[in-house]
Design a protein around this motif. Structure first.
Motif, PDB file in Angstrom:
ATOM      1  N   GLY A 132       0.790  -1.232   0.000  1.00 14.40           N
ATOM      2  CA  GLY A 132       0.000   0.000   0.000  1.00 14.40           C
ATOM      3  C   GLY A 132       0.816   1.273   0.000  1.00 14.40           C
ATOM      4  N   GLY A 133       2.074   1.204  -0.420  1.00 16.27           N
ATOM      5  CA  GLY A 133       2.882   2.417  -0.524  1.00 16.27           C
ATOM      6  C   GLY A 133       3.383   2.964   0.786  1.00 16.27           C
ATOM      7  N   ALA A 134       3.452   2.131   1.832  1.00 20.44           N
ATOM      8  CA  ALA A 134       3.902   2.615   3.136  1.00 20.44           C
ATOM      9  C   ALA A 134       5.335   3.125   3.097  1.00 20.44           C
ATOM     10  CB  ALA A 134       3.777   1.501   4.187  1.00 20.44           C
ATOM     11  N   LEU A 135       6.167   2.516   2.248  1.00 19.94           N
ATOM     12  CA  LEU A 135       7.577   2.919   2.183  1.00 19.94           C
ATOM     13  C   LEU A 135       7.776   4.339   1.663  1.00 19.94           C
ATOM     14  CD1 LEU A 135       9.594  -0.219   1.010  1.00 19.94           C
ATOM     15  CD2 LEU A 135       9.760   0.996   3.172  1.00 19.94           C
ATOM     16  N   PRO A 304       2.050   0.223  11.049  1.00 13.90           N
ATOM     17  CA  PRO A 304       3.508   0.364  10.953  1.00 13.90           C
ATOM     18  C   PRO A 304       3.959   1.757  10.527  1.00 13.90           C
ATOM     19  CG  PRO A 304       2.814  -1.716   9.981  1.00 13.90           C
ATOM     20  CD  PRO A 304       1.551  -0.945  10.293  1.00 13.90           C
ATOM     21  N   VAL A 305       3.124   2.472   9.771  1.00 14.79           N
ATOM     22  CA  VAL A 305       3.468   3.848   9.399  1.00 14.79           C
ATOM     23  C   VAL A 305       3.617   4.703  10.655  1.00 14.79           C
ATOM     24  CG1 VAL A 305       2.600   5.948   8.298  1.00 14.79           C
ATOM     25  CG2 VAL A 305       2.451   3.762   7.100  1.00 14.79           C
ATOM     26  N   THR A 306       2.624   4.616  11.551  1.00 15.68           N
ATOM     27  CA  THR A 306       2.678   5.377  12.799  1.00 15.68           C
ATOM     28  C   THR A 306       3.867   4.934  13.650  1.00 15.68           C
ATOM     29  OG1 THR A 306       0.260   5.462  12.764  1.00 15.68           O
ATOM     30  CG2 THR A 306       1.335   6.093  14.809  1.00 15.68           C
ATOM     31  N   ILE A 307       4.045   3.629  13.793  1.00 17.36           N
ATOM     32  CA  ILE A 307       5.130   3.089  14.621  1.00 17.36           C
ATOM     33  C   ILE A 307       6.493   3.520  14.072  1.00 17.36           C
ATOM     34  CG2 ILE A 307       6.251   0.966  15.404  1.00 17.36           C
ATOM     35  CD1 ILE A 307       3.469  -0.360  15.302  1.00 17.36           C
ATOM     36  N   GLY A 308       6.663   3.419  12.747  1.00 19.52           N
ATOM     37  CA  GLY A 308       7.938   3.801  12.143  1.00 19.52           C
ATOM     38  C   GLY A 308       8.264   5.262  12.340  1.00 19.52           C
ATOM     39  N   ILE A 309       7.242   6.128  12.257  1.00 17.36           N
ATOM     40  CA  ILE A 309       7.472   7.562  12.443  1.00 17.36           C
ATOM     41  C   ILE A 309       7.825   7.874  13.895  1.00 17.36           C
ATOM     42  CG2 ILE A 309       6.337   9.821  12.434  1.00 17.36           C
ATOM     43  CD1 ILE A 309       4.801   8.855   9.940  1.00 17.36           C
ATOM     44  N   VAL A 358       8.013  20.410   8.395  1.00 23.44           N
ATOM     45  CA  VAL A 358       8.470  19.724   7.185  1.00 23.44           C
ATOM     46  C   VAL A 358       8.011  18.269   7.188  1.00 23.44           C
ATOM     47  CG1 VAL A 358      10.485  19.103   5.804  1.00 23.44           C
ATOM     48  CG2 VAL A 358      10.426  21.299   6.990  1.00 23.44           C
ATOM     49  N   SER A 359       7.928  17.635   8.358  1.00 19.30           N
ATOM     50  CA  SER A 359       7.435  16.256   8.439  1.00 19.30           C
ATOM     51  C   SER A 359       5.993  16.167   7.956  1.00 19.30           C
ATOM     52  CB  SER A 359       7.541  15.743   9.879  1.00 19.30           C
ATOM     53  OG  SER A 359       8.886  15.569  10.263  1.00 19.30           O
ATOM     54  N   LEU A 360       5.148  17.108   8.377  1.00 21.49           N
ATOM     55  CA  LEU A 360       3.762  17.120   7.922  1.00 21.49           C
ATOM     56  C   LEU A 360       3.678  17.320   6.416  1.00 21.49           C
ATOM     57  CD1 LEU A 360       2.137  19.255  10.768  1.00 21.49           C
ATOM     58  CD2 LEU A 360       1.743  16.828  10.336  1.00 21.49           C
ATOM     59  N   LEU A 361       4.529  18.199   5.898  1.00 22.20           N
ATOM     60  CA  LEU A 361       4.548  18.445   4.454  1.00 22.20           C
ATOM     61  C   LEU A 361       4.954  17.182   3.693  1.00 22.20           C
ATOM     62  CD1 LEU A 361       4.443  20.279   1.972  1.00 22.20           C
ATOM     63  CD2 LEU A 361       6.792  20.961   2.464  1.00 22.20           C
ATOM     64  N   ILE A 362       6.004  16.506   4.144  1.00 25.57           N
ATOM     65  CA  ILE A 362       6.462  15.287   3.471  1.00 25.57           C
ATOM     66  C   ILE A 362       5.399  14.192   3.571  1.00 25.57           C
ATOM     67  CG2 ILE A 362       8.191  13.442   3.504  1.00 25.57           C
ATOM     68  CD1 ILE A 362      10.259  15.509   4.350  1.00 25.57           C
ATOM     69  N   GLY A 363       4.704  14.116   4.718  1.00 28.13           N
ATOM     70  CA  GLY A 363       3.637  13.144   4.865  1.00 28.13           C
ATOM     71  C   GLY A 363       2.540  13.339   3.828  1.00 28.13           C
ATOM     72  N   GLU A 364       2.161  14.598   3.593  1.00 28.50           N
ATOM     73  CA  GLU A 364       1.152  14.891   2.565  1.00 28.50           C
ATOM     74  C   GLU A 364       1.653  14.508   1.177  1.00 28.50           C
ATOM     75  OE1 GLU A 364      -0.245  18.865   2.642  1.00 28.50           O
ATOM     76  OE2 GLU A 364      -1.119  18.730   4.650  1.00 28.50           O
ATOM     77  N   ALA A 366       3.914  12.276   0.457  1.00 29.77           N
ATOM     78  CA  ALA A 366       4.125  10.831   0.354  1.00 29.77           C
ATOM     79  C   ALA A 366       2.823  10.063   0.188  1.00 29.77           C
ATOM     80  CB  ALA A 366       4.878  10.329   1.588  1.00 29.77           C
ATOM     81  N   PHE A 367       1.807  10.429   0.959  1.00 29.86           N
ATOM     82  CA  PHE A 367       0.598   9.609   1.022  1.00 29.86           C
ATOM     83  C   PHE A 367      -0.632  10.261   0.403  1.00 29.86           C
ATOM     84  CE2 PHE A 367       3.000   8.293   4.941  1.00 29.86           C
ATOM     85  CZ  PHE A 367       3.459   7.098   4.416  1.00 29.86           C
ATOM     86  N   GLY A 368      -0.558  11.569   0.142  1.00 31.57           N
ATOM     87  CA  GLY A 368      -1.728  12.272  -0.374  1.00 31.57           C
ATOM     88  C   GLY A 368      -2.533  12.873   0.758  1.00 31.57           C
ATOM     89  N   ALA A 369      -2.767  14.174   0.685  1.00 31.52           N
ATOM     90  CA  ALA A 369      -3.483  14.867   1.755  1.00 31.52           C
ATOM     91  C   ALA A 369      -4.864  14.263   1.968  1.00 31.52           C
ATOM     92  CB  ALA A 369      -3.608  16.358   1.425  1.00 31.52           C
ATOM     93  N   GLY A 370      -5.179  13.958   3.239  1.00 31.70           N
ATOM     94  CA  GLY A 370      -6.490  13.438   3.582  1.00 31.70           C
ATOM     95  C   GLY A 370      -6.620  11.934   3.516  1.00 31.70           C
ATOM     96  N   SER A 371      -5.617  11.226   3.017  1.00 35.97           N
ATOM     97  CA  SER A 371      -5.683   9.766   2.955  1.00 35.97           C
ATOM     98  C   SER A 371      -5.525   9.182   4.364  1.00 35.97           C
ATOM     99  CB  SER A 371      -4.599   9.218   2.037  1.00 35.97           C
ATOM    100  OG  SER A 371      -3.318   9.453   2.601  1.00 35.97           O
TER     101      SER A 371
END
Length: 430
Positions: A132-135, A304-309, A358-364, A366-371
Protein backbone atom coordinates in the motif's frame (compact mmCIF):
# COMPACT_ATOMS: atom_id res chain seq x y z
CA UNK A 1 52.41 9.08 18.25
CA UNK A 2 52.36 11.71 20.97
CA UNK A 3 49.10 12.99 22.36
CA UNK A 4 47.83 16.36 21.24
CA UNK A 5 48.72 19.05 23.79
CA UNK A 6 45.57 20.20 25.65
CA UNK A 7 46.00 23.83 24.58
CA UNK A 8 46.04 22.78 20.90
CA UNK A 9 43.02 20.51 20.99
CA UNK A 10 39.91 21.64 19.19
CA UNK A 11 36.78 22.03 21.29
CA UNK A 12 33.33 20.93 20.20
CA UNK A 13 30.63 23.43 21.17
CA UNK A 14 33.11 26.28 21.51
CA UNK A 15 31.75 29.78 22.08
CA UNK A 16 32.46 31.13 18.60
CA UNK A 17 32.56 34.86 17.78
CA UNK A 18 30.39 37.46 19.50
CA UNK A 19 28.82 38.85 16.26
CA UNK A 20 27.72 35.35 15.23
CA UNK A 21 26.40 34.52 18.71
CA UNK A 22 24.54 37.85 18.86
CA UNK A 23 22.97 37.30 15.43
CA UNK A 24 21.86 33.78 16.30
CA UNK A 25 20.40 35.06 19.58
CA UNK A 26 18.15 37.42 17.61
CA UNK A 27 17.06 34.57 15.32
CA UNK A 28 16.29 32.29 18.24
CA UNK A 29 14.10 34.91 19.92
CA UNK A 30 12.01 35.28 16.75
CA UNK A 31 11.76 31.51 16.29
CA UNK A 32 10.77 31.01 19.94
CA UNK A 33 7.77 33.34 19.58
CA UNK A 34 6.91 31.66 16.29
CA UNK A 35 7.16 28.26 17.95
CA UNK A 36 4.66 29.29 20.61
CA UNK A 37 2.23 30.41 17.88
CA UNK A 38 2.82 27.17 16.00
CA UNK A 39 2.01 25.12 19.11
CA UNK A 40 -1.13 27.14 19.72
CA UNK A 41 -2.30 26.76 16.11
CA UNK A 42 -1.68 22.99 16.18
CA UNK A 43 -3.58 22.56 19.45
CA UNK A 44 -6.56 24.59 18.20
CA UNK A 45 -6.69 22.54 14.98
CA UNK A 46 -6.41 19.22 16.82
CA UNK A 47 -9.12 20.12 19.34
CA UNK A 48 -11.46 21.51 16.67
CA UNK A 49 -11.00 18.47 14.40
CA UNK A 50 -11.99 16.14 17.26
CA UNK A 51 -14.88 18.22 18.58
CA UNK A 52 -18.61 18.03 17.75
CA UNK A 53 -17.97 20.94 15.37
CA UNK A 54 -15.30 19.08 13.35
CA UNK A 55 -17.32 19.44 10.13
CA UNK A 56 -16.73 23.19 10.29
CA UNK A 57 -12.97 22.60 10.36
CA UNK A 58 -13.14 20.23 7.40
CA UNK A 59 -15.28 22.70 5.46
CA UNK A 60 -12.77 25.47 6.15
CA UNK A 61 -9.85 23.31 5.00
CA UNK A 62 -11.67 22.54 1.75
CA UNK A 63 -12.61 26.14 0.89
CA UNK A 64 -11.31 26.84 -2.61
CA UNK A 65 -9.71 30.18 -3.47
CA UNK A 66 -8.76 30.30 -7.13
CA UNK A 67 -6.99 27.11 -8.25
CA UNK A 68 -6.21 25.81 -4.74
CA UNK A 69 -7.94 25.09 -1.44
CA UNK A 70 -6.94 27.01 1.68
CA UNK A 71 -4.96 24.00 2.90
CA UNK A 72 -3.11 23.82 -0.42
CA UNK A 73 -2.36 27.55 -0.35
CA UNK A 74 -0.91 27.08 3.13
CA UNK A 75 1.27 24.14 2.07
CA UNK A 76 2.38 25.46 -1.31
CA UNK A 77 2.45 29.25 -0.94
CA UNK A 78 2.90 30.08 2.75
CA UNK A 79 5.56 27.42 3.21
CA UNK A 80 7.41 28.94 0.26
CA UNK A 81 7.96 31.95 2.55
CA UNK A 82 9.33 29.62 5.22
CA UNK A 83 11.72 28.04 2.71
CA UNK A 84 12.71 31.45 1.33
CA UNK A 85 13.90 32.40 4.81
CA UNK A 86 15.58 28.98 5.09
CA UNK A 87 17.37 29.68 1.79
CA UNK A 88 18.58 33.04 3.09
CA UNK A 89 19.83 31.43 6.28
CA UNK A 90 21.52 28.59 4.41
CA UNK A 91 23.40 30.97 2.14
CA UNK A 92 24.28 33.19 5.09
CA UNK A 93 25.73 30.23 6.99
CA UNK A 94 27.76 28.94 4.04
CA UNK A 95 29.07 32.37 2.98
CA UNK A 96 29.58 34.26 6.24
CA UNK A 97 28.50 31.98 9.10
CA UNK A 98 29.87 28.94 10.89
CA UNK A 99 29.44 26.59 7.93
CA UNK A 100 32.01 28.48 5.85
CA UNK A 101 34.75 26.97 8.03
CA UNK A 102 35.00 23.20 7.37
CA UNK A 103 36.37 22.63 10.88
CA UNK A 104 33.30 24.21 12.45
CA UNK A 105 30.89 22.83 9.86
CA UNK A 106 31.81 19.17 10.29
CA UNK A 107 29.95 18.76 13.59
CA UNK A 108 26.48 20.13 12.68
CA UNK A 109 26.68 18.62 9.17
CA UNK A 110 27.57 15.18 10.53
CA UNK A 111 24.89 15.45 13.24
CA UNK A 112 22.26 16.48 10.70
CA UNK A 113 23.17 13.68 8.28
CA UNK A 114 23.16 11.07 11.06
CA UNK A 115 19.96 12.53 12.47
CA UNK A 116 18.23 12.07 9.10
CA UNK A 117 19.73 8.76 7.97
CA UNK A 118 18.97 6.70 11.07
CA UNK A 119 15.25 7.66 11.35
CA UNK A 120 14.83 6.78 7.67
CA UNK A 121 16.49 3.40 8.20
CA UNK A 122 14.31 2.66 11.22
CA UNK A 123 11.17 3.58 9.29
CA UNK A 124 12.21 1.34 6.38
CA UNK A 125 12.97 -1.53 8.78
CA UNK A 126 9.48 -1.27 10.30
CA UNK A 127 7.65 -0.84 6.98
CA UNK A 128 9.88 -2.90 4.68
CA UNK A 129 7.34 -5.67 4.10
CA UNK A 130 4.24 -3.51 4.08
CA UNK A 131 2.03 -3.02 1.02
CA UNK A 132 0.00 0.00 0.00
CA UNK A 133 2.88 2.42 -0.52
CA UNK A 134 3.90 2.61 3.14
CA UNK A 135 7.58 2.92 2.18
CA UNK A 136 6.88 6.26 0.49
CA UNK A 137 6.86 7.80 3.95
CA UNK A 138 10.50 6.95 4.69
CA UNK A 139 11.47 10.63 4.86
CA UNK A 140 8.67 11.73 7.21
CA UNK A 141 10.64 11.26 10.50
CA UNK A 142 13.85 12.81 9.17
CA UNK A 143 13.08 16.52 9.73
CA UNK A 144 13.67 18.70 12.80
CA UNK A 145 11.33 21.63 13.50
CA UNK A 146 13.52 24.35 15.01
CA UNK A 147 10.57 26.61 15.93
CA UNK A 148 8.81 23.78 17.78
CA UNK A 149 12.07 22.80 19.52
CA UNK A 150 12.76 26.37 20.63
CA UNK A 151 9.20 26.71 21.91
CA UNK A 152 9.89 23.69 24.13
CA UNK A 153 13.08 25.33 25.37
CA UNK A 154 11.11 28.47 26.22
CA UNK A 155 8.48 26.47 28.11
CA UNK A 156 11.03 24.57 30.22
CA UNK A 157 12.87 27.87 30.86
CA UNK A 158 16.25 26.36 30.15
CA UNK A 159 19.27 28.67 30.09
CA UNK A 160 20.99 26.67 27.36
CA UNK A 161 24.52 28.02 26.71
CA UNK A 162 25.21 29.96 23.52
CA UNK A 163 27.35 27.21 21.98
CA UNK A 164 24.59 24.61 22.34
CA UNK A 165 21.91 26.96 21.00
CA UNK A 166 24.15 27.76 18.01
CA UNK A 167 24.68 24.04 17.38
CA UNK A 168 20.93 23.38 17.50
CA UNK A 169 20.15 26.15 15.01
CA UNK A 170 23.00 25.22 12.65
CA UNK A 171 21.94 21.56 12.73
CA UNK A 172 18.40 22.63 11.84
CA UNK A 173 19.72 24.76 8.94
CA UNK A 174 21.58 21.76 7.45
CA UNK A 175 18.51 19.62 8.18
CA UNK A 176 16.38 22.07 6.13
CA UNK A 177 18.83 21.85 3.21
CA UNK A 178 18.68 18.05 3.19
CA UNK A 179 14.89 18.11 3.49
CA UNK A 180 14.66 20.46 0.50
CA UNK A 181 16.79 18.06 -1.57
CA UNK A 182 14.63 15.11 -0.50
CA UNK A 183 11.42 16.91 -1.48
CA UNK A 184 12.83 17.99 -4.85
CA UNK A 185 14.35 14.60 -5.76
CA UNK A 186 12.04 11.99 -4.21
CA UNK A 187 8.64 13.68 -4.04
CA UNK A 188 8.29 15.09 -7.53
CA UNK A 189 5.79 12.65 -9.05
CA UNK A 190 5.46 14.26 -12.48
CA UNK A 191 7.68 16.81 -14.15
CA UNK A 192 6.81 19.34 -16.86
CA UNK A 193 10.02 20.65 -18.34
CA UNK A 194 8.55 23.67 -20.14
CA UNK A 195 7.28 25.51 -17.00
CA UNK A 196 10.45 24.50 -15.16
CA UNK A 197 12.69 25.97 -17.84
CA UNK A 198 10.42 29.03 -18.09
CA UNK A 199 10.85 29.57 -14.33
CA UNK A 200 14.52 30.33 -14.98
CA UNK A 201 13.51 33.62 -16.64
CA UNK A 202 11.87 35.32 -13.61
CA UNK A 203 14.40 33.61 -11.31
CA UNK A 204 17.25 35.10 -13.34
CA UNK A 205 15.55 38.52 -13.33
CA UNK A 206 15.16 38.30 -9.55
CA UNK A 207 18.87 37.45 -9.25
CA UNK A 208 19.85 40.46 -11.38
CA UNK A 209 17.64 42.82 -9.34
CA UNK A 210 18.94 41.69 -5.95
CA UNK A 211 22.54 41.72 -7.17
CA UNK A 212 21.92 45.38 -8.03
CA UNK A 213 20.65 45.84 -4.45
CA UNK A 214 17.04 46.51 -5.49
CA UNK A 215 14.80 46.36 -2.39
CA UNK A 216 11.49 47.60 -3.80
CA UNK A 217 8.82 45.03 -2.91
CA UNK A 218 6.51 46.14 -5.71
CA UNK A 219 9.22 45.10 -8.19
CA UNK A 220 10.61 41.98 -6.52
CA UNK A 221 7.35 40.41 -5.34
CA UNK A 222 5.73 39.95 -8.80
CA UNK A 223 8.97 38.41 -10.13
CA UNK A 224 9.14 36.05 -7.14
CA UNK A 225 5.45 35.15 -7.56
CA UNK A 226 6.02 34.32 -11.24
CA UNK A 227 8.91 32.04 -10.28
CA UNK A 228 6.73 30.32 -7.68
CA UNK A 229 3.81 29.85 -10.12
CA UNK A 230 5.99 28.32 -12.83
CA UNK A 231 7.77 25.95 -10.43
CA UNK A 232 4.36 24.92 -9.07
CA UNK A 233 3.11 24.26 -12.60
CA UNK A 234 6.19 22.13 -13.37
CA UNK A 235 5.30 19.50 -10.78
CA UNK A 236 8.25 20.30 -8.48
CA UNK A 237 6.91 21.29 -5.09
CA UNK A 238 6.52 25.06 -5.06
CA UNK A 239 8.44 25.49 -1.79
CA UNK A 240 11.62 24.73 -3.77
CA UNK A 241 11.06 28.07 -5.52
CA UNK A 242 11.36 29.81 -2.15
CA UNK A 243 14.76 28.24 -1.54
CA UNK A 244 16.05 29.12 -5.01
CA UNK A 245 14.96 32.74 -4.57
CA UNK A 246 16.70 32.86 -1.19
CA UNK A 247 19.91 31.53 -2.73
CA UNK A 248 19.91 34.40 -5.24
CA UNK A 249 20.16 37.12 -2.57
CA UNK A 250 23.70 38.42 -1.90
CA UNK A 251 25.02 38.07 1.65
CA UNK A 252 28.06 40.36 1.74
CA UNK A 253 27.53 44.12 1.41
CA UNK A 254 29.84 46.01 -0.93
CA UNK A 255 31.16 48.76 1.29
CA UNK A 256 31.35 49.88 4.93
CA UNK A 257 28.75 52.58 4.41
CA UNK A 258 26.06 50.35 2.93
CA UNK A 259 24.83 48.73 6.14
CA UNK A 260 23.90 45.04 6.34
CA UNK A 261 23.88 42.78 3.31
CA UNK A 262 20.65 42.30 1.40
CA UNK A 263 20.20 38.76 2.72
CA UNK A 264 20.28 40.06 6.28
CA UNK A 265 17.85 42.84 5.36
CA UNK A 266 15.36 40.38 3.83
CA UNK A 267 15.80 37.98 6.72
CA UNK A 268 14.85 40.69 9.22
CA UNK A 269 11.79 41.54 7.10
CA UNK A 270 10.54 38.03 6.31
CA UNK A 271 11.52 35.88 9.29
CA UNK A 272 8.75 37.37 11.49
CA UNK A 273 6.25 36.78 8.66
CA UNK A 274 7.43 33.18 8.33
CA UNK A 275 7.59 32.36 12.05
CA UNK A 276 4.61 34.44 13.12
CA UNK A 277 2.16 33.79 10.29
CA UNK A 278 3.13 31.37 7.51
CA UNK A 279 4.20 28.38 9.63
CA UNK A 280 1.40 28.68 12.26
CA UNK A 281 -1.24 28.92 9.53
CA UNK A 282 0.19 25.85 7.80
CA UNK A 283 0.21 24.03 11.17
CA UNK A 284 -3.43 24.96 11.69
CA UNK A 285 -4.46 23.40 8.38
CA UNK A 286 -2.13 20.38 8.62
CA UNK A 287 -2.44 19.30 12.28
CA UNK A 288 -6.22 18.93 12.44
CA UNK A 289 -6.47 15.17 12.21
CA UNK A 290 -9.52 13.34 13.55
CA UNK A 291 -8.53 10.30 15.60
CA UNK A 292 -11.93 8.69 15.02
CA UNK A 293 -11.77 9.42 11.32
CA UNK A 294 -8.35 7.78 11.09
CA UNK A 295 -9.87 4.42 12.01
CA UNK A 296 -9.71 4.77 15.76
CA UNK A 297 -6.73 5.22 18.04
CA UNK A 298 -6.10 1.48 18.32
CA UNK A 299 -5.81 0.94 14.57
CA UNK A 300 -3.71 4.07 14.21
CA UNK A 301 -1.19 3.05 16.86
CA UNK A 302 -0.88 -0.44 15.36
CA UNK A 303 -0.20 0.87 11.87
CA UNK A 304 3.51 0.36 10.95
CA UNK A 305 3.47 3.85 9.40
CA UNK A 306 2.68 5.38 12.80
CA UNK A 307 5.13 3.09 14.62
CA UNK A 308 7.94 3.80 12.14
CA UNK A 309 7.47 7.56 12.44
CA UNK A 310 7.37 7.55 16.25
CA UNK A 311 10.44 5.30 16.53
CA UNK A 312 12.24 7.34 13.88
CA UNK A 313 11.63 10.67 15.61
CA UNK A 314 12.27 9.53 19.18
CA UNK A 315 14.94 6.81 18.88
CA UNK A 316 16.35 7.42 15.40
CA UNK A 317 16.87 11.16 15.68
CA UNK A 318 18.42 10.90 19.13
CA UNK A 319 20.77 8.03 18.25
CA UNK A 320 21.70 9.61 14.90
CA UNK A 321 22.60 13.04 16.31
CA UNK A 322 24.28 11.70 19.44
CA UNK A 323 26.17 8.95 17.59
CA UNK A 324 27.40 11.29 14.85
CA UNK A 325 28.60 13.81 17.42
CA UNK A 326 30.48 11.08 19.27
CA UNK A 327 32.11 9.91 16.03
CA UNK A 328 33.25 13.45 15.21
CA UNK A 329 34.71 13.77 18.70
CA UNK A 330 36.33 10.34 18.41
CA UNK A 331 37.99 10.82 15.02
CA UNK A 332 39.02 14.47 15.44
CA UNK A 333 40.17 13.90 19.04
CA UNK A 334 38.38 17.09 19.99
CA UNK A 335 37.10 17.72 23.50
CA UNK A 336 33.76 19.09 24.63
CA UNK A 337 33.67 22.81 25.35
CA UNK A 338 33.92 24.18 28.85
CA UNK A 339 30.84 23.36 30.94
CA UNK A 340 29.36 21.01 28.32
CA UNK A 341 28.74 17.32 29.06
CA UNK A 342 27.39 14.40 27.04
CA UNK A 343 24.13 14.75 28.98
CA UNK A 344 23.70 18.12 27.25
CA UNK A 345 24.32 16.56 23.82
CA UNK A 346 21.83 13.82 24.73
CA UNK A 347 19.20 16.43 25.59
CA UNK A 348 19.76 18.28 22.30
CA UNK A 349 19.61 14.99 20.38
CA UNK A 350 16.22 14.27 21.95
CA UNK A 351 15.10 17.80 21.11
CA UNK A 352 16.04 17.21 17.46
CA UNK A 353 13.35 14.52 17.42
CA UNK A 354 10.67 17.19 17.40
CA UNK A 355 9.56 17.04 13.79
CA UNK A 356 6.54 18.99 12.68
CA UNK A 357 6.34 21.48 9.81
CA UNK A 358 8.47 19.72 7.19
CA UNK A 359 7.44 16.26 8.44
CA UNK A 360 3.76 17.12 7.92
CA UNK A 361 4.55 18.44 4.45
CA UNK A 362 6.46 15.29 3.47
CA UNK A 363 3.64 13.14 4.87
CA UNK A 364 1.15 14.89 2.57
CA UNK A 365 3.48 14.50 -0.42
CA UNK A 366 4.12 10.83 0.35
CA UNK A 367 0.60 9.61 1.02
CA UNK A 368 -1.73 12.27 -0.37
CA UNK A 369 -3.48 14.87 1.76
CA UNK A 370 -6.49 13.44 3.58
CA UNK A 371 -5.68 9.77 2.96
CA UNK A 372 -5.80 7.26 5.82
CA UNK A 373 -2.03 6.83 5.80
CA UNK A 374 -1.55 10.60 5.80
CA UNK A 375 -3.79 10.86 8.88
CA UNK A 376 -1.86 8.06 10.59
CA UNK A 377 1.38 9.81 9.66
CA UNK A 378 0.16 13.06 11.19
CA UNK A 379 -0.75 11.28 14.43
CA UNK A 380 2.67 9.61 14.41
CA UNK A 381 4.36 12.99 13.92
CA UNK A 382 2.37 14.57 16.76
CA UNK A 383 2.94 11.62 19.11
CA UNK A 384 6.65 11.27 18.29
CA UNK A 385 7.26 15.00 18.66
CA UNK A 386 5.42 15.09 21.99
CA UNK A 387 7.39 12.12 23.37
CA UNK A 388 10.70 13.63 22.19
CA UNK A 389 9.76 16.98 23.74
CA UNK A 390 8.88 15.41 27.10
CA UNK A 391 12.07 13.34 27.25
CA UNK A 392 14.20 16.34 26.26
CA UNK A 393 12.48 18.41 28.94
CA UNK A 394 13.35 15.86 31.63
CA UNK A 395 17.02 15.71 30.59
CA UNK A 396 17.52 19.46 30.10
CA UNK A 397 15.67 20.46 33.28
CA UNK A 398 18.05 18.35 35.35
CA UNK A 399 20.89 20.50 34.02
CA UNK A 400 19.10 23.85 34.22
CA UNK A 401 20.88 25.11 37.32
CA UNK A 402 24.22 24.37 35.64
CA UNK A 403 23.07 26.19 32.47
CA UNK A 404 21.97 29.21 34.52
CA UNK A 405 25.46 29.58 35.96
CA UNK A 406 27.10 29.31 32.52
CA UNK A 407 24.71 31.84 30.97
CA UNK A 408 25.38 34.27 33.84
CA UNK A 409 29.10 34.05 33.04
CA UNK A 410 28.46 34.49 29.32
CA UNK A 411 26.29 37.59 29.83
CA UNK A 412 28.47 39.40 32.40
CA UNK A 413 29.59 42.78 31.00
CA UNK A 414 31.67 44.44 33.73
CA UNK A 415 33.14 47.16 31.49
CA UNK A 416 29.75 48.12 30.01
CA UNK A 417 30.88 48.04 26.38
CA UNK A 418 27.87 46.01 25.26
CA UNK A 419 29.99 42.90 24.64
CA UNK A 420 30.07 40.22 27.35
CA UNK A 421 33.46 39.88 28.99
CA UNK A 422 34.04 36.31 27.77
CA UNK A 423 34.13 37.68 24.19
CA UNK A 424 36.27 40.72 24.99
CA UNK A 425 39.47 38.69 24.73
CA UNK A 426 40.22 38.23 21.04
CA UNK A 427 42.36 35.22 21.86
CA UNK A 428 39.26 33.18 22.69
CA UNK A 429 38.68 30.73 19.87
CA UNK A 430 36.38 27.72 19.46
Amino acid sequence: MSATPPQQRRHLFGRGSWPEVSRIGDILRTETVGGALLLAAAVVALVWANSPWSSGYQDLVAVRVGPLTLAQWAADALLAIFFFVAGLELKREFVAGDLRDPRRAVLPVAAAVGGMALPALIYVAVNGGMAGGALRGWAVPTATDIAFALAVLAVVSTHLPAALRTFLLTLAVVDDLLAILIIAVFYTSSLSLLPLVAALVPLGLFAVLVQRRVRSWWLLLPVAAATWALVHASGVHATVAGVLLGFMVPVIHRGPGEGPGLAEHFEHRWRPVSAGFAVPVFAFFAAGVSVAGAGGIGETLRDPVTIGIVLGLVAGKCAGVLGSTWLVQRFTRATLGAGVSWWDVFGLALLAGIGFTVSLLIGELAFGAGSTKDEHARIGILAGSLIAALLATVVLRTRNRHYRRIRAEEERDADGDGIPDVWDDDTVRP
